[in-house]
Design a protein around this motif. Structure first.
Motif, PDB file in Angstrom:
ATOM      1  N   THR A   1       1.616   1.660   6.549  1.00 57.00           N
ATOM      2  CA  THR A   1       1.197   2.514   5.437  1.00 57.00           C
ATOM      3  C   THR A   1       1.878   2.152   4.122  1.00 57.00           C
ATOM      4  O   THR A   1       1.467   2.628   3.062  1.00 57.00           O
ATOM      5  N   THR A   2       2.932   1.348   4.195  1.00 56.54           N
ATOM      6  CA  THR A   2       3.632   0.893   2.994  1.00 56.54           C
ATOM      7  C   THR A   2       3.705  -0.624   3.011  1.00 56.54           C
ATOM      8  O   THR A   2       4.068  -1.225   4.024  1.00 56.54           O
ATOM      9  N   LEU A   3       3.355  -1.238   1.889  1.00 56.14           N
ATOM     10  CA  LEU A   3       3.444  -2.689   1.745  1.00 56.14           C
ATOM     11  C   LEU A   3       4.679  -2.997   0.905  1.00 56.14           C
ATOM     12  O   LEU A   3       4.882  -2.402  -0.158  1.00 56.14           O
ATOM     13  N   SER A   4       5.508  -3.922   1.386  1.00 57.61           N
ATOM     14  CA  SER A   4       6.776  -4.183   0.721  1.00 57.61           C
ATOM     15  C   SER A   4       7.102  -5.668   0.763  1.00 57.61           C
ATOM     16  O   SER A   4       6.418  -6.457   1.423  1.00 57.61           O
ATOM     17  N   CYS A   5       8.164  -6.036   0.047  1.00 55.41           N
ATOM     18  CA  CYS A   5       8.611  -7.427   0.045  1.00 55.41           C
ATOM     19  C   CYS A   5       9.960  -7.541  -0.642  1.00 55.41           C
ATOM     20  O   CYS A   5      10.396  -6.640  -1.364  1.00 55.41           O
ATOM     21  N   SER A   6      10.612  -8.654  -0.409  1.00 51.97           N
ATOM     22  CA  SER A   6      11.696  -9.124  -1.271  1.00 51.97           C
ATOM     23  C   SER A   6      11.093 -10.222  -2.125  1.00 51.97           C
ATOM     24  O   SER A   6      10.286 -11.012  -1.646  1.00 51.97           O
ATOM     25  N   SER A   7      11.463 -10.272  -3.410  1.00 53.73           N
ATOM     26  CA  SER A   7      10.721 -11.156  -4.303  1.00 53.73           C
ATOM     27  C   SER A   7      11.591 -11.730  -5.408  1.00 53.73           C
ATOM     28  O   SER A   7      12.521 -11.076  -5.888  1.00 53.73           O
ATOM     29  N   THR A   8      11.241 -12.956  -5.817  1.00 52.03           N
ATOM     30  CA  THR A   8      11.808 -13.534  -7.033  1.00 52.03           C
ATOM     31  C   THR A   8      10.918 -13.249  -8.234  1.00 52.03           C
ATOM     32  O   THR A   8      11.148 -13.773  -9.314  1.00 52.03           O
ATOM     33  N   GLY A   9       9.879 -12.432  -8.049  1.00 44.64           N
ATOM     34  CA  GLY A   9       9.066 -12.005  -9.179  1.00 44.64           C
ATOM     35  C   GLY A   9       7.577 -12.035  -8.945  1.00 44.64           C
ATOM     36  O   GLY A   9       6.900 -11.008  -9.009  1.00 44.64           O
ATOM     37  N   ASN A  10       7.025 -13.208  -8.682  1.00 42.75           N
ATOM     38  CA  ASN A  10       5.580 -13.321  -8.522  1.00 42.75           C
ATOM     39  C   ASN A  10       5.066 -12.531  -7.327  1.00 42.75           C
ATOM     40  O   ASN A  10       4.003 -11.905  -7.386  1.00 42.75           O
ATOM     41  N   LEU A  11       5.813 -12.552  -6.242  1.00 42.56           N
ATOM     42  CA  LEU A  11       5.381 -11.837  -5.046  1.00 42.56           C
ATOM     43  C   LEU A  11       5.366 -10.330  -5.284  1.00 42.56           C
ATOM     44  O   LEU A  11       4.497  -9.622  -4.771  1.00 42.56           O
ATOM     45  N   ALA A  12       6.308  -9.839  -6.067  1.00 42.18           N
ATOM     46  CA  ALA A  12       6.360  -8.405  -6.356  1.00 42.18           C
ATOM     47  C   ALA A  12       5.069  -7.939  -7.015  1.00 42.18           C
ATOM     48  O   ALA A  12       4.493  -6.909  -6.639  1.00 42.18           O
ATOM     49  N   GLY A  13       4.600  -8.692  -8.003  1.00 41.76           N
ATOM     50  CA  GLY A  13       3.351  -8.338  -8.669  1.00 41.76           C
ATOM     51  C   GLY A  13       2.158  -8.431  -7.747  1.00 41.76           C
ATOM     52  O   GLY A  13       1.265  -7.579  -7.775  1.00 41.76           O
ATOM     53  N   ALA A  14       2.131  -9.467  -6.912  1.00 38.73           N
ATOM     54  CA  ALA A  14       1.011  -9.647  -5.992  1.00 38.73           C
ATOM     55  C   ALA A  14       0.947  -8.519  -4.971  1.00 38.73           C
ATOM     56  O   ALA A  14      -0.140  -8.022  -4.644  1.00 38.73           O
ATOM     57  N   VAL A  15       2.100  -8.096  -4.464  1.00 36.77           N
ATOM     58  CA  VAL A  15       2.132  -6.992  -3.497  1.00 36.77           C
ATOM     59  C   VAL A  15       1.713  -5.688  -4.163  1.00 36.77           C
ATOM     60  O   VAL A  15       0.921  -4.914  -3.609  1.00 36.77           O
ATOM     61  N   GLY A  16       2.227  -5.434  -5.371  1.00 38.64           N
ATOM     62  CA  GLY A  16       1.857  -4.215  -6.074  1.00 38.64           C
ATOM     63  C   GLY A  16       0.365  -4.124  -6.322  1.00 38.64           C
ATOM     64  O   GLY A  16      -0.260  -3.073  -6.114  1.00 38.64           O
ATOM     65  N   ALA A  17      -0.231  -5.225  -6.746  1.00 39.62           N
ATOM     66  CA  ALA A  17      -1.661  -5.239  -7.041  1.00 39.62           C
ATOM     67  C   ALA A  17      -2.494  -5.094  -5.775  1.00 39.62           C
ATOM     68  O   ALA A  17      -3.471  -4.333  -5.739  1.00 39.62           O
ATOM     69  N   ALA A  18      -2.127  -5.821  -4.721  1.00 41.50           N
ATOM     70  CA  ALA A  18      -2.891  -5.764  -3.474  1.00 41.50           C
ATOM     71  C   ALA A  18      -2.830  -4.375  -2.854  1.00 41.50           C
ATOM     72  O   ALA A  18      -3.836  -3.854  -2.351  1.00 41.50           O
ATOM     73  N   ALA A  19      -1.649  -3.754  -2.892  1.00 47.24           N
ATOM     74  CA  ALA A  19      -1.507  -2.405  -2.344  1.00 47.24           C
ATOM     75  C   ALA A  19      -2.342  -1.408  -3.137  1.00 47.24           C
ATOM     76  O   ALA A  19      -2.993  -0.524  -2.564  1.00 47.24           O
ATOM     77  N   ALA A  20      -2.336  -1.550  -4.456  1.00 52.35           N
ATOM     78  CA  ALA A  20      -3.141  -0.659  -5.294  1.00 52.35           C
ATOM     79  C   ALA A  20      -4.619  -0.795  -4.963  1.00 52.35           C
ATOM     80  O   ALA A  20      -5.344   0.203  -4.843  1.00 52.35           O
ATOM     81  N   ARG A  21      -5.064  -2.018  -4.802  1.00 53.34           N
ATOM     82  CA  ARG A  21      -6.475  -2.264  -4.482  1.00 53.34           C
ATOM     83  C   ARG A  21      -6.843  -1.670  -3.124  1.00 53.34           C
ATOM     84  O   ARG A  21      -7.941  -1.139  -2.930  1.00 53.34           O
ATOM     85  N   ALA A  22      -5.909  -1.745  -2.174  1.00 48.52           N
ATOM     86  CA  ALA A  22      -6.182  -1.284  -0.812  1.00 48.52           C
ATOM     87  C   ALA A  22      -5.883   0.196  -0.605  1.00 48.52           C
ATOM     88  O   ALA A  22      -6.182   0.743   0.454  1.00 48.52           O
ATOM     89  N   GLY A  23      -5.281   0.839  -1.603  1.00 49.98           N
ATOM     90  CA  GLY A  23      -4.943   2.250  -1.467  1.00 49.98           C
ATOM     91  C   GLY A  23      -3.712   2.507  -0.626  1.00 49.98           C
ATOM     92  O   GLY A  23      -3.565   3.579  -0.030  1.00 49.98           O
ATOM     93  N   LEU A  24      -2.796   1.540  -0.578  1.00 51.91           N
ATOM     94  CA  LEU A  24      -1.549   1.690   0.164  1.00 51.91           C
ATOM     95  C   LEU A  24      -0.387   1.936  -0.792  1.00 51.91           C
ATOM     96  O   LEU A  24      -0.440   1.568  -1.965  1.00 51.91           O
ATOM     97  N   ARG A  25       0.667   2.534  -0.275  1.00 48.72           N
ATOM     98  CA  ARG A  25       1.903   2.646  -1.037  1.00 48.72           C
ATOM     99  C   ARG A  25       2.560   1.271  -1.100  1.00 48.72           C
ATOM    100  O   ARG A  25       2.483   0.489  -0.149  1.00 48.72           O
ATOM    101  N   SER A  26       3.218   0.968  -2.220  1.00 55.43           N
ATOM    102  CA  SER A  26       4.015  -0.253  -2.298  1.00 55.43           C
ATOM    103  C   SER A  26       5.421   0.080  -2.765  1.00 55.43           C
ATOM    104  O   SER A  26       5.623   0.979  -3.587  1.00 55.43           O
ATOM    105  N   CYS A  27       6.377  -0.639  -2.215  1.00 56.68           N
ATOM    106  CA  CYS A  27       7.771  -0.530  -2.644  1.00 56.68           C
ATOM    107  C   CYS A  27       8.367  -1.920  -2.512  1.00 56.68           C
ATOM    108  O   CYS A  27       8.496  -2.439  -1.398  1.00 56.68           O
TER     109      CYS A  27
END
Length: 424
Positions: free
Chosen positions: A141-167
């Motif tokens: 139910t939550t999409l997460s990651c450790s990131s150097t930057g680009n991955l953080a944005g990709a996870v945030g956007a994908a979670a928003a599109r899918a209707g999931l929480r992101s942290c």
């Protein structure tokens, strides 16, 4: 063994058959697991492609959507993946870089695989798209990651599109452009005091804690699925070259996963008969300020010794790269190499690519172009062969790297001033 404590029902992940240890070959059922229970080696997806007919598969791919889902028959995704809410990345341009080739002395054909055109302007959209489908399959139910930057944005956007929480978790001193791009999607963005390796260690701890229940960390417990997204770069490059292998590829190294999966993708295309089996070389590119794999390669070592990153190429600033030893194996097996460049050389290469091809790369792209130039000068890369260089992100994310680039002149609004400035 690192296992997420969520239900793992039978899932539809297409041709994915099992998880297989890259070290000992032990297999386990598909699930949110990333380490082998026998030897603690990394797990990766094992497939069953036995039913595929080469020409039918080629036709199916070519008639597919203009994104990575054209390769769904070769990926760990459900059969109806194209119908699900996703950012649909991929099918980015393979730019024939004739002016850059002239500058570098390349005569055999030089191409830039420009992944800055993905939805969040980096190749990370590819790998996150894969991880998102696994997260859905395993009920996270939550999409997460450790990131150097680009991955953080990709996870945030994908979670928003899918209707999931992101942290998502990032080093506290990341470039401001990447911070904004990750935060704008409305998820939680947490800065960790320390570098990427510190962030990654924290995320590994969180997975084993009740606070991480129901969390899918794309590059930790979903890593086997996530990593497969990089194969699509290999698929696209070969299809865009007319279903043929490039002679040489130059790939940036952060964790090293991208390079290893590009190699895996090329080998799969050969095994499936989609491309002719012939030699290719893969070269790895690092920044001198974070070059543990390059250092090991040059020293002839098989073990990669961690380094403390100190470079403007923050997206590559992983001092203890998980796939480093596998990168060394691939570079040596294919006859490639691993090289590094200084921060000033990175900046020069960013400007060179922009000036010659109109492509504004982030610092990782400066690393690959800079390393390509260095490899040509040293004789390690053959300029008479077809070469593909990866640009994995948009320069608008790393504007600080080219700070000081600006106005040619300031003039009064008349022709005399224009001429006095030497612009006529």
């Amino acid at each position: 063994m690192a296992v997420q404590t969520v239900a793992t029902p039978t899932v539809d992940l297409g041709p994915a058959a099992a998880l297989s240890c890259r070290e000992c070959g032990h297999r386990v059922p598909l699930g949110p697991v990333f380490a082998c229970e026998e030897c603690f080696g990394p797990l990766e997806i094992a497939y069953d492609f036995s039913a595929y007919d080469t020409e039918k598969l080629r036709a199916r791919i070519e008639s597919g959507p203009a994104n990575i889902w054209r390769y769904a028959p070769l990926l760990p995704v459900p059969t109806d993946v194209a119908d699900k809410p996703n950012l649909n990345p991929g099918w980015t341009p393979l730019v024939k870089a004739d002016r850059l080739a002239a500058e570098l002395g390349v005569t055999g054909g030089l191409f830039v695989k420009d992944d800055s055109g993905n939805p969040t302007h980096s190749f990370k959209d590819r790998v996150v798209a894969q991880a998102l489908e696994a997260a859905r399959a395993f009920g996270f139910t939550t999409l997460s990651c450790s990131s150097t930057g680009n991955l953080a944005g990709a996870v945030g956007a994908a979670a928003a599109r899918a209707g999931l929480r992101s942290c998502v978790f990032i080093p506290h001193d990341l470039e401001q452009g990447k911070v904004v791009m990750a935060a704008v999607y409305g998820g939680e963005l947490v800065g960790i005091e320390g570098n990427y390796d510190d962030v990654n260690r924290f995320c590994s701890e969180l997975i084993g804690d009740p606070a991480g229940e129901g969390w899918g960390f794309v590059n930790v417990n979903l890593r086997p699925y996530y990593a497969e997204g990089s194969k699509t770069l290999a698929y696209e490059i070969c299809e865009q070259l007319g279903w043929r292998l490039p002679d040489q590829l130059v790939v940036p190294i952060a964790s090293g996963s991208q390079l290893t999966k590009i190699d895996k993708g090329l080998k799969e295309l050969i095994a499936l008969g989609l491309v002719e089996d012939r030699p290719y070389k893969i070269f790895g590119a690092q920044a001198e300020g974070c070059s543990p794999v390059s250092a090991a390669y040059k020293a002839g070592h098989d073990v990669v010794r961690p380094q403390k990153p100190d470079t403007i190429a923050k997206s590559l600033a992983i001092g203890n790269p998980a796939d480093g030893p596998y990168v060394l194996d691939i570079a040596r097996r294919t006859g490639g190499a691993v090289e590094d460049v200084t921060d000033p050389q990175i900046v020069d290469a960013i400007k060179l690519l922009a000036r010659t091809e109109g492509i504004f790369a982030e610092t990782a792209g400066g690393v690959t172009v800079g390393v390509t130039r260095k490899l040509i000068e040293s004789g390690a890369l053959d300029p008479s062969l077809t070469t593909v260089v990866l640009n994995t992100g948009d320069g608008l994310k790393t504007l600080d790297a080219v700070a000081g680039t600006g106005l040619t002149a300031t003039i009064r609004p008349n022709l005399d001033s224009f001429r006095e400035a030497g612009l006529a």
